[in-house]
Design a protein around this motif. Structure first.
Motif, PDB file in Angstrom:
ATOM      1  N   LEU A 133       7.666   6.937  14.124  1.00 25.87           N
ATOM      2  CA  LEU A 133       7.881   8.299  13.264  1.00 25.87           C
ATOM      3  C   LEU A 133       8.095   9.347  14.443  1.00 25.87           C
ATOM      4  O   LEU A 133       8.816  10.348  14.284  1.00 25.87           O
ATOM      5  CB  LEU A 133       6.897   8.619  12.526  1.00 25.87           C
ATOM      6  N   LYS A 134       7.445   9.168  15.455  1.00 25.43           N
ATOM      7  CA  LYS A 134       7.352  10.151  16.419  1.00 25.43           C
ATOM      8  C   LYS A 134       8.597  10.370  17.196  1.00 25.43           C
ATOM      9  O   LYS A 134       8.789  11.744  17.828  1.00 25.43           O
ATOM     10  CB  LYS A 134       6.242   9.880  17.707  1.00 25.43           C
ATOM     11  N   VAL A 135       9.548   9.734  17.249  1.00 18.45           N
ATOM     12  CA  VAL A 135      10.655   9.842  17.918  1.00 18.45           C
ATOM     13  C   VAL A 135      11.861  10.664  17.083  1.00 18.45           C
ATOM     14  O   VAL A 135      12.985  11.143  17.244  1.00 18.45           O
ATOM     15  CB  VAL A 135      11.635   8.350  18.348  1.00 18.45           C
ATOM     16  N   TRP A 136      11.425  10.684  15.512  1.00 20.27           N
ATOM     17  CA  TRP A 136      12.496  11.529  14.804  1.00 20.27           C
ATOM     18  C   TRP A 136      12.392  13.187  14.954  1.00 20.27           C
ATOM     19  O   TRP A 136      11.087  13.662  15.301  1.00 20.27           O
ATOM     20  CB  TRP A 136      11.960  10.980  13.366  1.00 20.27           C
TER      21      TRP A 136
ATOM     22  N   PRO B  46       0.792  -1.372  -0.004  1.00 18.55           N
ATOM     23  CA  PRO B  46      -0.014  -0.025   0.072  1.00 18.55           C
ATOM     24  C   PRO B  46       0.705   1.347  -0.063  1.00 18.55           C
ATOM     25  O   PRO B  46       1.871   1.394   0.712  1.00 18.55           O
ATOM     26  CB  PRO B  46      -0.776  -0.187   1.313  1.00 18.55           C
ATOM     27  N   LEU B  47       0.489   2.250  -1.046  1.00 17.07           N
ATOM     28  CA  LEU B  47       1.382   3.309  -1.010  1.00 17.07           C
ATOM     29  C   LEU B  47       0.530   4.593  -0.289  1.00 17.07           C
ATOM     30  O   LEU B  47      -0.709   4.488  -0.021  1.00 17.07           O
ATOM     31  CB  LEU B  47       0.996   3.867  -2.482  1.00 17.07           C
ATOM     32  N   LEU B  48       1.341   5.184   0.603  1.00 15.02           N
ATOM     33  CA  LEU B  48       1.164   6.148   1.306  1.00 15.02           C
ATOM     34  C   LEU B  48       1.317   7.737   0.871  1.00 15.02           C
ATOM     35  O   LEU B  48       0.529   8.411   1.269  1.00 15.02           O
ATOM     36  CB  LEU B  48       1.833   6.213   2.852  1.00 15.02           C
ATOM     37  N   GLY B  49       2.393   7.839  -0.170  1.00 14.75           N
ATOM     38  CA  GLY B  49       2.382   9.231  -0.608  1.00 14.75           C
ATOM     39  C   GLY B  49       3.695   9.261  -1.590  1.00 14.75           C
ATOM     40  O   GLY B  49       4.465   8.108  -1.408  1.00 14.75           O
ATOM     41  N   VAL B  50       3.626  10.063  -2.497  1.00 13.73           N
ATOM     42  CA  VAL B  50       4.903  10.282  -3.202  1.00 13.73           C
ATOM     43  C   VAL B  50       5.138  11.674  -3.285  1.00 13.73           C
ATOM     44  O   VAL B  50       3.884  12.616  -3.496  1.00 13.73           O
ATOM     45  CB  VAL B  50       4.625   9.794  -4.763  1.00 13.73           C
ATOM     46  N   TRP B  51       6.145  12.275  -3.374  1.00 11.12           N
ATOM     47  CA  TRP B  51       6.496  13.701  -3.306  1.00 11.12           C
ATOM     48  C   TRP B  51       7.893  14.074  -4.376  1.00 11.12           C
ATOM     49  O   TRP B  51       8.605  13.285  -4.270  1.00 11.12           O
ATOM     50  CB  TRP B  51       6.888  14.152  -1.933  1.00 11.12           C
ATOM     51  N   ASP B  52       7.815  15.062  -4.799  1.00  7.66           N
ATOM     52  CA  ASP B  52       8.797  15.602  -5.492  1.00  7.66           C
ATOM     53  C   ASP B  52       9.787  16.407  -4.854  1.00  7.66           C
ATOM     54  O   ASP B  52      11.007  16.764  -5.324  1.00  7.66           O
ATOM     55  CB  ASP B  52       8.433  16.467  -6.963  1.00  7.66           C
ATOM     56  N   LYS B  53       9.298  17.010  -3.589  1.00  9.83           N
ATOM     57  CA  LYS B  53      10.223  17.574  -2.616  1.00  9.83           C
ATOM     58  C   LYS B  53       9.724  17.264  -1.291  1.00  9.83           C
ATOM     59  O   LYS B  53       8.508  16.973  -0.900  1.00  9.83           O
ATOM     60  CB  LYS B  53       9.880  19.384  -2.622  1.00  9.83           C
ATOM     61  N   ALA B  54      10.895  17.330  -0.364  1.00  8.16           N
ATOM     62  CA  ALA B  54      10.917  17.011   0.848  1.00  8.16           C
ATOM     63  C   ALA B  54       9.844  17.829   1.743  1.00  8.16           C
ATOM     64  O   ALA B  54       9.124  17.712   2.651  1.00  8.16           O
ATOM     65  CB  ALA B  54      11.943  16.916   1.751  1.00  8.16           C
ATOM     66  N   ASP B  55       9.843  19.294   1.289  1.00 10.16           N
ATOM     67  CA  ASP B  55       9.109  20.323   1.887  1.00 10.16           C
ATOM     68  C   ASP B  55       7.552  20.073   1.884  1.00 10.16           C
ATOM     69  O   ASP B  55       6.643  20.511   2.797  1.00 10.16           O
ATOM     70  CB  ASP B  55       9.440  21.547   1.609  1.00 10.16           C
ATOM     71  N   ASP B  56       7.283  19.152   0.904  1.00 12.42           N
ATOM     72  CA  ASP B  56       5.786  18.873   0.576  1.00 12.42           C
ATOM     73  C   ASP B  56       5.044  17.668   1.538  1.00 12.42           C
ATOM     74  O   ASP B  56       3.973  17.574   1.533  1.00 12.42           O
ATOM     75  CB  ASP B  56       5.693  18.639  -0.912  1.00 12.42           C
ATOM     76  N   ILE B  57       6.077  17.036   2.193  1.00 13.40           N
ATOM     77  CA  ILE B  57       5.475  15.965   2.916  1.00 13.40           C
ATOM     78  C   ILE B  57       4.904  16.351   4.367  1.00 13.40           C
ATOM     79  O   ILE B  57       5.629  17.210   4.972  1.00 13.40           O
ATOM     80  CB  ILE B  57       6.631  15.027   3.347  1.00 13.40           C
ATOM     81  N   ASN B  58       3.662  16.112   4.515  1.00  7.76           N
ATOM     82  CA  ASN B  58       3.116  16.249   5.867  1.00  7.76           C
ATOM     83  C   ASN B  58       2.983  15.181   6.661  1.00  7.76           C
ATOM     84  O   ASN B  58       2.390  14.165   6.672  1.00  7.76           O
ATOM     85  CB  ASN B  58       1.517  16.692   5.548  1.00  7.76           C
ATOM     86  N   PHE B  59       4.198  15.012   7.717  1.00 10.54           N
ATOM     87  CA  PHE B  59       4.421  13.868   8.587  1.00 10.54           C
ATOM     88  C   PHE B  59       3.402  13.690   9.325  1.00 10.54           C
ATOM     89  O   PHE B  59       3.040  12.514   9.835  1.00 10.54           O
ATOM     90  CB  PHE B  59       5.672  14.225   9.263  1.00 10.54           C
ATOM     91  N   ASP B  60       2.401  14.609   9.774  1.00 12.10           N
ATOM     92  CA  ASP B  60       1.196  14.533  10.583  1.00 12.10           C
ATOM     93  C   ASP B  60       0.355  13.545  10.031  1.00 12.10           C
ATOM     94  O   ASP B  60      -0.485  12.913  10.931  1.00 12.10           O
ATOM     95  CB  ASP B  60       0.658  15.696  11.052  1.00 12.10           C
ATOM     96  N   LYS B  61       0.094  13.352   8.623  1.00 20.61           N
ATOM     97  CA  LYS B  61      -0.651  12.656   8.052  1.00 20.61           C
ATOM     98  C   LYS B  61      -0.286  11.097   7.806  1.00 20.61           C
ATOM     99  O   LYS B  61      -1.054  10.481   7.073  1.00 20.61           O
ATOM    100  CB  LYS B  61      -1.301  13.359   6.907  1.00 20.61           C
ATOM    101  N   LEU B  62       0.805  11.171   8.284  1.00 20.49           N
ATOM    102  CA  LEU B  62       1.523   9.614   7.965  1.00 20.49           C
ATOM    103  C   LEU B  62       1.345   8.694   9.265  1.00 20.49           C
ATOM    104  O   LEU B  62       1.461   9.220  10.487  1.00 20.49           O
ATOM    105  CB  LEU B  62       2.860   9.728   7.492  1.00 20.49           C
TER     106      LEU B  62
END
Length: 304
Positions: free
Chosen positions: A126-129, A91-107
């Motif tokens: 993820l919470k410890v990162w 299952p795919l969770l997301g794909v991004w062209d730039k790291a700034d576009d990643i919303n970690f809160d939604k992962l």
């Protein structure tokens, strides 16, 4: 592989950049030199015989445009869906062209990040990162230049660099890591399965099996990194995995198809056309000769 400047590497930076240039514009020359330093002889590229030599010939001289699409960890998903195997995709969770576009809160808290061209990062919590450091790490993948040049793998240059996130598959009971089943397919037929299990850092347990799940330790060169593994149980879905690997490889004379088996369900890992760049030194010459003799590349058109 991304190379960062350290005090030691800085001393060799001009040589590294020269090799990148060489690998970009004269990949055959770089491949021959790297092969010589690894094996103590030059590869036979005029009349390739073993598995390594035939992989080298294919990557240097044949049309690898489709390899670029299928070695792309995101782009390959469309191909797999189009041939009716979407059920094996993680299952795919997301794909991004730039790291700034990643919303970690939604992962989700557990996931795996991949660079479409290279790299993987398993995130168990993820919470410890530190999110800024994580974002910077992922962006560094996208900032890489001359991808594939140092290994003389031109097809990687044409992969669009993206960040992919997928669901993290669970580790089977009794294992330290997920088991990687690597199916060696020759002219569309599975010949052997190489397993990697109990991965810890750069170390992994390995073993070679035939399609009847008989072990063949004589085909491996075991090292501190590639340790001799104990026998793994035959996957209940082995026949399905073999059928999947053969369907994925039917158009190619040499292909390694990596799959996973989780609770008897088959999942796709990747399609590998140039295992270790065609310079595998963890197999015996007997194994390399065996698969090389079976691989028929006589119908492959030379275009370079």
């Amino acid at each position: 592989m991304h190379i960062t400047k350290s005090p030691v590497k800085g001393l060799f930076w001009p040589l590294i950049k020269l090799c990148e240039y060489w690998g970009t514009y004269y990949p055959a020359s770089l491949v021959k030199i790297r092969y010589f330093f690894r094996f103590g002889r030059f590869p036979n590229l005029k009349n390739p015989q073993d598995l390594n030599e035939k992989i080298l010939w294919l990557k240097l001289y044949s049309d690898t445009s489709e390899w670029s699409k299928l070695a792309d960890k995101y782009g390959v998903r469309e191909y797999i869906s189009n041939i009716g195997l979407s059920n094996i995709l993680v299952p795919l969770l997301g794909v991004w062209d730039k790291a700034d576009d990643i919303n970690f809160d939604k992962l989700p808290n557990e996931l795996i990040f991949k660079g479409s061209h290279d790299h993987t990062l398993v995130v168990n919590d993820l919470k410890v990162w530190d999110m800024d450091k994580l974002r910077s790490k992922l962006q560094s993948w996208l900032n890489e230049k001359n991808v594939g040049a140092l290994s003389g793998e031109p097809h990687y240059r044409h992969i669009k660099q993206r960040i992919v996130a997928e669901r993290l598959l669970p580790i089977p009971s009794g294992q330290e890591s997920i088991v990687d089943y690597k199916f060696w397919c020759i002219n569309g037929s599975v010949k052997f399965i190489w397993t990697c299990s109990n991965r810890v850092g750069d170390h992994t347990d390995v073993m070679t099996y035939d399609t009847n799940w008989q072990m063949h330790p004589e085909y491996s060169i075991f090292t501190s990194n590639y340790r001799k593994g104990v026998g793994l149980p035959r996957p209940d879905n082995l026949d399905e995995m073999i059928a999947v690997a053969e369907k994925l490889s039917e158009k190619f004379p040499i292909l390694r198809v990596d799959l996973y088996s989780i609770e008897e369900k088959t999942y796709f890992g990747e399609m590998t056309f140039t295992s270790l760049g065609g310079m595998m030194d963890f197999y015996t010459q007997e194994f390399l000769n065996l698969l090389g003799n079976e691989a028929d590349i006589s119908m492959v058109e030379r275009i370079h």
